[in-house]
Design a protein around this motif. Structure first.
Motif, PDB file in Angstrom:
ATOM      1  N   VAL A  41       3.085  12.837   3.637  1.00 35.76           N
ATOM      2  CA  VAL A  41       3.196  11.616   2.827  1.00 35.76           C
ATOM      3  C   VAL A  41       2.440  11.857   1.525  1.00 35.76           C
ATOM      4  N   PRO A  42       3.104  11.757   0.369  1.00 34.35           N
ATOM      5  CA  PRO A  42       2.460  12.087  -0.911  1.00 34.35           C
ATOM      6  C   PRO A  42       1.378  11.097  -1.308  1.00 34.35           C
ATOM      7  N   GLU A  43       0.634  11.467  -2.328  1.00 31.69           N
ATOM      8  CA  GLU A  43      -0.414  10.590  -2.846  1.00 31.69           C
ATOM      9  C   GLU A  43       0.179   9.283  -3.372  1.00 31.69           C
ATOM     10  N   GLU A  44      -0.638   8.242  -3.343  1.00 30.80           N
ATOM     11  CA  GLU A  44      -0.199   6.948  -3.820  1.00 30.80           C
ATOM     12  C   GLU A  44      -0.122   6.907  -5.348  1.00 30.80           C
ATOM     13  N   THR A  45       0.591   5.915  -5.847  1.00 31.19           N
ATOM     14  CA  THR A  45       0.680   5.708  -7.294  1.00 31.19           C
ATOM     15  C   THR A  45      -0.538   4.918  -7.775  1.00 31.19           C
ATOM     16  N   GLN A  46      -0.690   4.838  -9.089  1.00 32.07           N
ATOM     17  CA  GLN A  46      -1.807   4.074  -9.643  1.00 32.07           C
ATOM     18  C   GLN A  46      -1.711   2.605  -9.262  1.00 32.07           C
ATOM     19  N   LYS A  47      -0.481   2.099  -9.223  1.00 31.62           N
ATOM     20  CA  LYS A  47      -0.272   0.696  -8.834  1.00 31.62           C
ATOM     21  C   LYS A  47      -0.705   0.462  -7.397  1.00 31.62           C
ATOM     22  N   GLN A  48      -0.379   1.408  -6.520  1.00 34.55           N
ATOM     23  CA  GLN A  48      -0.776   1.276  -5.112  1.00 34.55           C
ATOM     24  C   GLN A  48      -2.293   1.369  -4.957  1.00 34.55           C
TER      25      GLN A  48
ATOM     26  N   VAL B 136       0.825  -1.209   0.000  1.00 36.88           N
ATOM     27  CA  VAL B 136       0.000   0.000   0.000  1.00 36.88           C
ATOM     28  C   VAL B 136       0.859   1.259   0.000  1.00 36.88           C
ATOM     29  N   LEU B 137       1.956   1.232   0.757  1.00 33.01           N
ATOM     30  CA  LEU B 137       2.764   2.439   0.929  1.00 33.01           C
ATOM     31  C   LEU B 137       3.946   2.535  -0.031  1.00 33.01           C
ATOM     32  N   GLY B 138       4.508   1.376  -0.424  1.00 31.89           N
ATOM     33  CA  GLY B 138       5.685   1.415  -1.285  1.00 31.89           C
ATOM     34  C   GLY B 138       6.799   2.188  -0.603  1.00 31.89           C
ATOM     35  N   ASP B 139       7.454   3.075  -1.360  1.00 35.33           N
ATOM     36  CA  ASP B 139       8.517   3.898  -0.774  1.00 35.33           C
ATOM     37  C   ASP B 139       8.050   5.339  -0.569  1.00 35.33           C
TER      38      ASP B 139
ATOM     39  N   ALA C 188       6.489   6.640   2.006  1.00 30.73           N
ATOM     40  CA  ALA C 188       6.470   7.114   3.396  1.00 30.73           C
ATOM     41  C   ALA C 188       7.880   7.334   3.930  1.00 30.73           C
ATOM     42  N   LYS C 189       8.716   7.969   3.145  1.00 32.15           N
ATOM     43  CA  LYS C 189      10.078   8.260   3.594  1.00 32.15           C
ATOM     44  C   LYS C 189      10.037   9.256   4.753  1.00 32.15           C
ATOM     45  N   GLY C 190      10.846   8.981   5.774  1.00 28.98           N
ATOM     46  CA  GLY C 190      10.863   9.847   6.938  1.00 28.98           C
ATOM     47  C   GLY C 190       9.882   9.435   8.005  1.00 28.98           C
ATOM     48  N   VAL C 191       9.083   8.396   7.733  1.00 29.70           N
ATOM     49  CA  VAL C 191       8.112   7.883   8.709  1.00 29.70           C
ATOM     50  C   VAL C 191       8.648   6.576   9.282  1.00 29.70           C
ATOM     51  N   PRO C 192       8.786   6.447  10.601  1.00 31.28           N
ATOM     52  CA  PRO C 192       9.320   5.217  11.205  1.00 31.28           C
ATOM     53  C   PRO C 192       8.409   4.023  10.973  1.00 31.28           C
ATOM     54  N   GLY C 193       8.994   2.836  11.041  1.00 29.42           N
ATOM     55  CA  GLY C 193       8.261   1.612  10.737  1.00 29.42           C
ATOM     56  C   GLY C 193       7.008   1.409  11.567  1.00 29.42           C
ATOM     57  N   GLU C 194       7.067   1.790  12.857  1.00 26.32           N
ATOM     58  CA  GLU C 194       5.918   1.542  13.727  1.00 26.32           C
ATOM     59  C   GLU C 194       4.718   2.434  13.386  1.00 26.32           C
ATOM     60  N   ALA C 195       4.947   3.469  12.562  1.00 20.88           N
ATOM     61  CA  ALA C 195       3.857   4.372  12.177  1.00 20.88           C
ATOM     62  C   ALA C 195       3.289   4.051  10.801  1.00 20.88           C
ATOM     63  N   LEU C 196       3.816   3.034  10.141  1.00 19.68           N
ATOM     64  CA  LEU C 196       3.376   2.731   8.782  1.00 19.68           C
ATOM     65  C   LEU C 196       1.975   2.109   8.739  1.00 19.68           C
TER      66      LEU C 196
END
Length: 474
Positions: free
Chosen positions: A277-284, A69-72, A74-82
């Motif tokens: 966190v930017p918008e998702e891609t079409q694939k996501q 769902v997130l791909g790459d 969510a840069k700058g966001v720690p794993g526990e917040a994903l």
């Protein structure tokens, strides 16, 4: 640390429906407030569906699904917040798909503000879209930890509006981000360390539209040791100030426990900063659609019956008939243009009306007895609020109540209730005093005062202003 919390939503004093919704997973430390928008049942459905989808996704998503769902992005966001980030994306996608499928839900949306507390790292993770907020009361200081995604916020930052003008601005409720409006969504994220005795408060904009930050601070500070009293007082104060919108509040207090606190792995530059966190891609988006099938089923999200009814637009025969009626109406209107109409009829063409739809009700007998038996002030306040917000369930209409409407001390109108329906009363714009007479009974409000009269402001509006008065025996 452990969390002591209390959550409540209230319809307010003007609106008939509550389009706010909240939810939480206590064991996981995940809390959500949503404020829906849209006509009919759309706003109510939007906020409820967003909360239900997000909570169920939090419980069911696998690590691999979160990654898909997130791909790459969510840069700058720690794993526990994903996990919460993925849940909010899925909630947005679900609402967009519902509005695309059901014509009557078209244009619906909702704000969302959510927090996740991790006991191991002692970090509060915050996520938001729209103008619902997170506040923190720490050592007597109140801080707003989220920034509204609204037009007025943009204008203030651009130096085109002063903060003191926000309350009276016509665009104060215009938001620039929401769930469900678009196929994809941007989400703001922020992390903060938590200290013992911190009070965190999540709320919808109905609260802050009535109360200044100074008022909120005073109320939270005066009730900082009781999350219930703090929540109750915030909502009742917003209602006393006008209650023009729904109010939802979750108040959380962080208390030390006996467990040793692990050293946090977070450095100073990882907290306090906002990550968009930017918008998702079409694939996501395609992945989201696939995952949502099981999530929506597990959450048992039910589309309102009224929204599932077919629109006339989907039926060419009905659509043709509607167009014929519109053409007939236009021709009829044109034929009357040459006739001078009374001023009152010309005013009616604006679609605006001034007046009220009045209901006078009393609690059912068992609730009156419970009120008399209650010794705690907070319990009594909660009962009164429930009578106003759940009137059809907890109260009954009163018959033969005399209502005398005065303006400037002069009687303008006198009506009697019929014990069945609300009374439609058309008035000129202005301030009125409503004197309510019924032997042995008086009007009761949040202040716990019994009143013989109430002040009501009447303005031009699209509909008659709904007014509910609840009466109790003295």
């Amino acid at each position: 640390m452990r969390i002591d919390f209390f959550a409540k939503t209230d319809v307010g004093r003007v609106r008939k429906e509550n389009q706010d919704y909240f939810g939480y997973l206590e064991e996981s430390g995940f809390f959500i407030v949503c404020d829906g928008m849209g006509g009919g049942a759309a706003g109510d459905f939007a906020s409820r569906a967003a909360v239900e989808v997000a909570l169920k996704a939090f419980e069911k998503l696998s690590i691999d699904e979160i990654s898909e769902v997130l791909g790459d992005s969510a840069k700058g966001v720690p794993g526990e917040a994903l996990r919460p980030l993925a849940c909010i994306r899925l909630a947005n996608r679900a609402l967009f798909n519902f509005s695309d499928k059901f014509h009557r839900l078209s244009g619906m949306g909702t704000t969302i503000v959510a927090v996740l507390y991790n006991k191991d790292t002692n970090i509060l993770h915050m996520f938001h879209v729209g103008d619902s907020r997170v506040y923190r009361l720490r050592r007597g200081l109140l801080d707003q930890l989220t920034k509204d995604h609204s037009k007025v916020t943009e204008l203030i930052e651009q130096g085109k509006m002063r903060e003191e003008d926000v309350k009276t601005a016509e665009i104060q409720s215009m938001i620039t981000r929401a769930l469900g409006i678009h196929e994809k969504v941007k989400i703001d994220y922020r992390a903060e360390f938590v200290l013992p005795d911190d009070n965190i408060m999540l709320c919808s904009d109905g609260l802050v539209s009535e109360l200044e930050d100074g008022d909120i601070k005073d109320i939270m500070l005066a009730n900082k040791d009781s999350v219930r009293e703090s929540t109750e007082r915030l909502i009742s104060s917003a209602n006393e100030a006008g209650g023009k919108d729904n109010d939802t509040v979750i108040t959380m207090r962080f208390l030390p426990d006996d467990k040793a606190q692990a050293a946090s792995q977070y450095s100073g530059d990882m907290v306090g900063n906002v990550v968009t966190v930017p918008e998702e891609t079409q694939k996501q988006s395609a992945v989201e659609d696939k995952i949502l099938k099981s999530i929506i089923s597990a959450a048992r999200v039910k589309v309102p019956k009224s929204a599932r009814e077919k629109s006339i637009i989907s039926n060419p025969l009905y659509l043709g008939s509607a167009l014929a009626l519109i053409i007939f109406a236009v021709v009829l209107s044109l034929s009357k243009l040459g006739t001078k109409q009374p001023d009152t009829e010309l005013l009616d063409l604006t679609g605006k009306v001034a007046g009220i739809a009045l209901e006078v009700r009393a609690p059912k007998k068992e609730y009156i007895s419970a009120f008399k038996a209650a010794e705690d002030r907070i319990d009594r306040l909660e009962m009164i609020q429930d009578w106003y917000s759940k009137k059809d369930e907890l109260t009954v209409p009163m018959k033969n109540v005399t209502v005398i409407i005065k303006q400037g001390g002069v009687e303008k109108l006198r009506v009697n209730t019929n014990g069945k329906d609300f009374i439609e009363i058309k008035l000129n714009s202005g301030s009125y005093e409503f004197v309510v007479e019924y032997d042995g009974y008086k009007v009761v409000k949040d202040s716990l005062e019994f009143k013989e009269s109430v002040g009501i402001n009447v303005e031009m509006s699209d509909v008659l202003k709904p007014i509910l008065l609840v009466m109790l025996p003295e």
